[in-house]
Design a protein around this motif. Sequence first.
Motif, PDB file in Angstrom:
ATOM      1  N   ILE A 425      -4.472  18.439  -6.393  1.00 16.31           N
ATOM      2  CA  ILE A 425      -5.128  18.898  -5.169  1.00 16.31           C
ATOM      3  C   ILE A 425      -4.644  18.108  -3.956  1.00 16.31           C
ATOM      4  O   ILE A 425      -4.380  18.667  -2.894  1.00 16.31           O
ATOM      5  CB  ILE A 425      -6.660  18.797  -5.304  1.00 16.31           C
ATOM      6  N   SER A 426      -4.538  16.803  -4.119  1.00 12.92           N
ATOM      7  CA  SER A 426      -4.198  15.937  -2.986  1.00 12.92           C
ATOM      8  C   SER A 426      -2.711  15.658  -2.855  1.00 12.92           C
ATOM      9  O   SER A 426      -2.279  15.063  -1.874  1.00 12.92           O
ATOM     10  CB  SER A 426      -4.949  14.601  -3.114  1.00 12.92           C
ATOM     11  N   GLY A 427      -1.921  16.054  -3.836  1.00 11.28           N
ATOM     12  CA  GLY A 427      -0.489  15.779  -3.773  1.00 11.28           C
ATOM     13  C   GLY A 427      -0.152  14.439  -4.384  1.00 11.28           C
ATOM     14  O   GLY A 427       0.686  14.330  -5.249  1.00 11.28           O
ATOM     15  N   GLN A 428      -0.828  13.391  -3.914  1.00 16.09           N
ATOM     16  CA  GLN A 428      -0.683  12.065  -4.512  1.00 16.09           C
ATOM     17  C   GLN A 428      -1.862  11.212  -4.051  1.00 16.09           C
ATOM     18  O   GLN A 428      -2.674  11.646  -3.248  1.00 16.09           O
ATOM     19  CB  GLN A 428       0.635  11.421  -4.114  1.00 16.09           C
ATOM     20  N   PHE A 429      -1.951   9.992  -4.584  1.00 17.04           N
ATOM     21  CA  PHE A 429      -3.044   9.105  -4.208  1.00 17.04           C
ATOM     22  C   PHE A 429      -2.678   8.385  -2.912  1.00 17.04           C
ATOM     23  O   PHE A 429      -1.908   7.439  -2.909  1.00 17.04           O
ATOM     24  CB  PHE A 429      -3.323   8.089  -5.324  1.00 17.04           C
ATOM     25  N   LYS A 430      -3.253   8.855  -1.816  1.00 19.06           N
ATOM     26  CA  LYS A 430      -2.893   8.294  -0.524  1.00 19.06           C
ATOM     27  C   LYS A 430      -3.454   6.888  -0.356  1.00 19.06           C
ATOM     28  O   LYS A 430      -2.858   6.031   0.291  1.00 19.06           O
ATOM     29  CB  LYS A 430      -3.413   9.202   0.588  1.00 19.06           C
ATOM     30  N   THR A 431      -4.640   6.622  -0.914  1.00 15.40           N
ATOM     31  CA  THR A 431      -5.266   5.311  -0.748  1.00 15.40           C
ATOM     32  C   THR A 431      -4.829   4.319  -1.808  1.00 15.40           C
ATOM     33  O   THR A 431      -5.185   3.153  -1.739  1.00 15.40           O
ATOM     34  CB  THR A 431      -6.796   5.433  -0.826  1.00 15.40           C
ATOM     35  N   GLY A 432      -4.093   4.780  -2.806  1.00 15.13           N
ATOM     36  CA  GLY A 432      -3.784   3.903  -3.925  1.00 15.13           C
ATOM     37  C   GLY A 432      -4.677   4.230  -5.095  1.00 15.13           C
ATOM     38  O   GLY A 432      -5.868   4.477  -4.946  1.00 15.13           O
ATOM     39  N   GLY A 433      -4.083   4.253  -6.280  1.00 13.71           N
ATOM     40  CA  GLY A 433      -4.807   4.693  -7.462  1.00 13.71           C
ATOM     41  C   GLY A 433      -5.951   3.807  -7.898  1.00 13.71           C
ATOM     42  O   GLY A 433      -6.913   4.277  -8.490  1.00 13.71           O
ATOM     43  N   GLN A 434      -5.886   2.495  -7.626  1.00 10.90           N
ATOM     44  CA  GLN A 434      -6.922   1.602  -8.123  1.00 10.90           C
ATOM     45  C   GLN A 434      -8.263   1.861  -7.449  1.00 10.90           C
ATOM     46  O   GLN A 434      -9.310   1.723  -8.087  1.00 10.90           O
ATOM     47  CB  GLN A 434      -6.505   0.140  -7.932  1.00 10.90           C
ATOM     48  N   ILE A 435      -8.255   2.237  -6.181  1.00 12.91           N
ATOM     49  CA  ILE A 435      -9.510   2.586  -5.496  1.00 12.91           C
ATOM     50  C   ILE A 435     -10.152   3.773  -6.197  1.00 12.91           C
ATOM     51  O   ILE A 435     -11.364   3.779  -6.462  1.00 12.91           O
ATOM     52  CB  ILE A 435      -9.257   2.898  -4.011  1.00 12.91           C
ATOM     53  N   PHE A 436      -9.341   4.784  -6.511  1.00 14.61           N
ATOM     54  CA  PHE A 436      -9.839   5.942  -7.246  1.00 14.61           C
ATOM     55  C   PHE A 436     -10.396   5.511  -8.596  1.00 14.61           C
ATOM     56  O   PHE A 436     -11.465   5.970  -9.020  1.00 14.61           O
ATOM     57  CB  PHE A 436      -8.714   6.959  -7.436  1.00 14.61           C
ATOM     58  N   CYS A 437      -9.671   4.637  -9.305  1.00  9.81           N
ATOM     59  CA  CYS A 437     -10.095   4.189 -10.636  1.00  9.81           C
ATOM     60  C   CYS A 437     -11.457   3.503 -10.587  1.00  9.81           C
ATOM     61  O   CYS A 437     -12.326   3.753 -11.433  1.00  9.81           O
ATOM     62  CB  CYS A 437      -9.049   3.249 -11.229  1.00  9.81           C
ATOM     63  N   VAL A 438     -11.654   2.622  -9.627  1.00 12.07           N
ATOM     64  CA  VAL A 438     -12.918   1.881  -9.516  1.00 12.07           C
ATOM     65  C   VAL A 438     -14.076   2.836  -9.288  1.00 12.07           C
ATOM     66  O   VAL A 438     -15.091   2.816 -10.008  1.00 12.07           O
ATOM     67  CB  VAL A 438     -12.833   0.840  -8.380  1.00 12.07           C
ATOM     68  N   LEU A 439     -13.940   3.691  -8.278  1.00 13.37           N
ATOM     69  CA  LEU A 439     -15.044   4.581  -7.917  1.00 13.37           C
ATOM     70  C   LEU A 439     -15.249   5.684  -8.954  1.00 13.37           C
ATOM     71  O   LEU A 439     -16.388   6.047  -9.262  1.00 13.37           O
ATOM     72  CB  LEU A 439     -14.791   5.187  -6.533  1.00 13.37           C
ATOM     73  N   ARG A 440     -14.155   6.198  -9.504  1.00  9.65           N
ATOM     74  CA  ARG A 440     -14.297   7.269 -10.504  1.00  9.65           C
ATOM     75  C   ARG A 440     -14.913   6.728 -11.791  1.00  9.65           C
ATOM     76  O   ARG A 440     -15.661   7.446 -12.476  1.00  9.65           O
ATOM     77  CB  ARG A 440     -12.931   7.886 -10.804  1.00  9.65           C
ATOM     78  N   SER A 441     -14.623   5.495 -12.151  1.00  8.06           N
ATOM     79  CA  SER A 441     -15.233   4.881 -13.339  1.00  8.06           C
ATOM     80  C   SER A 441     -16.750   4.850 -13.191  1.00  8.06           C
ATOM     81  O   SER A 441     -17.498   5.170 -14.132  1.00  8.06           O
ATOM     82  CB  SER A 441     -14.700   3.461 -13.542  1.00  8.06           C
ATOM     83  N   ILE A 442     -17.216   4.469 -12.017  1.00  6.66           N
ATOM     84  CA  ILE A 442     -18.662   4.401 -11.761  1.00  6.66           C
ATOM     85  C   ILE A 442     -19.265   5.796 -11.741  1.00  6.66           C
ATOM     86  O   ILE A 442     -20.340   6.033 -12.313  1.00  6.66           O
ATOM     87  CB  ILE A 442     -18.928   3.654 -10.443  1.00  6.66           C
TER      88      ILE A 442
END
Length: 463
Positions: A425-442
């Motif tokens: 959907i977004s094409g790629q992780f613009k903010t960096g994947g680790q931010i996504f990992c932290v918040l998505r884990s929660i």
Amino acid sequence: MTLEEQIKVLFSETQKLRQKVVVLEKHKLEQDKIIQIQGIRIAELEEELRKARLSKNSNNSSKPPSTDIVNHKKRQSLREPSEKRTGGQPGHKGTTLKMTDNPDIIIDLSPNYCNDCGCCLESTEAHLEAKRQEVDIPPIHTIIKEYRQYSKECPQCGHHQRSSFPKHISNNIQYGPNVTSLISYFSVYQYIPFRRLKELFSHIFNLDLSEGTIDNILKRMSIKAQPYYDKIRELILQLKQAGSDETSVIINGIKFWIWVWQSKFLTYLTLSESRGMKAIDSVFPDGLEKAILNTDRWAAQLKTKAAGHQLCVPHLLRELKFIEEVDKIDWATRFKEFLKKGLELKKQQLEYSRDNPILIQLEEELDKLLQENIPKDIYRNTYKFQKSLKKNRDSILTFLYHKEVPADNNGSERAIRNVKVKQKISGQFKTGGQIFCVLRSIIDTCKKNDNDVMKALNLIAQV
């Protein structure tokens, strides 16, 4: 025209015809060469097509449909046909819009005059005939809160006492926890790209945010969420059963890997530059010594220190389907039937003892299949598959001896699928994947425990 002149004309025309014949013959030779080259190329393409049809694809392996060289019209499921009809099953409870007993606004519709004779009815008692309700959302507008700090002088000691701002108020002006949690929710949970997120806040909430502001808000939110993210990792270490998987992601044009470790109630995602043991050791240096780990046949996963391992049976079935198509060997069909026996036993009973006669017989059948002689030169794919299973023989039927251990790794695949959906959907992780990992884990952990995702994000934003 004299005869001599006629002969000269005919001779000239003959010469021209001969030149044309030479040109045509030369052209024919060139065309023959092109046809010959095209014939060779057609043969090469036919061979490539034949190999592609026999190669691993989305129907006979874990590869996604987007990687298929040959366009398969319909992905074939490993699920056996069922006698149940498609759609909702008997007893399934549907949902519908229901009226509430406590509406927020009540609008009384009482007649003021009689339509027949025009008599005034304002003083006449009204009787309730019926009720109808409308569910709607009010127009949204931002609220600006101003915190004013005051001080007082103590009359007793003269101390100049100053009040304190709330803990989360750290700047002269900033966005509140509702804005922060909504941005996290829309970006990480609903996968909305930055540009569309910027438009959404402008159109719906009348709040102008730049993409840089959205990026900074997500970074601050991930820092606040870090202690809760670390807690999930600590809980993963105590599990008796866990699943793990990994997938590639592109961040600013560079390939990374996102790993997941999960259970029925927990999800832990993390970003790594490595797809090997380096990634696992950086998160769980001592492995998962208490857990039986469900994975596919990726070497790094199988090297993880654990109480035991379980290979994903659906993965094995898809690989066996590929072997059937390519090697056309009866061994693959018999091994598929063997695995299906194990799955059927799991449906009948969640856990078996080691001395159960049925399981003893099944283990013996497994040993016979693994000890069969597979000619390497004739059945290369089968030989390689059997060799791998011999090495991991004790990880094939683990699920039958532990009630909490599933035969598949579907939980990990569901968790990792969110990464791919976000990327598509977004094409790629613009903010960096680790931010996504932290918040998505929660977020995923909240969902698994039936906790309100927005409420959890709002509480983190107020930290």
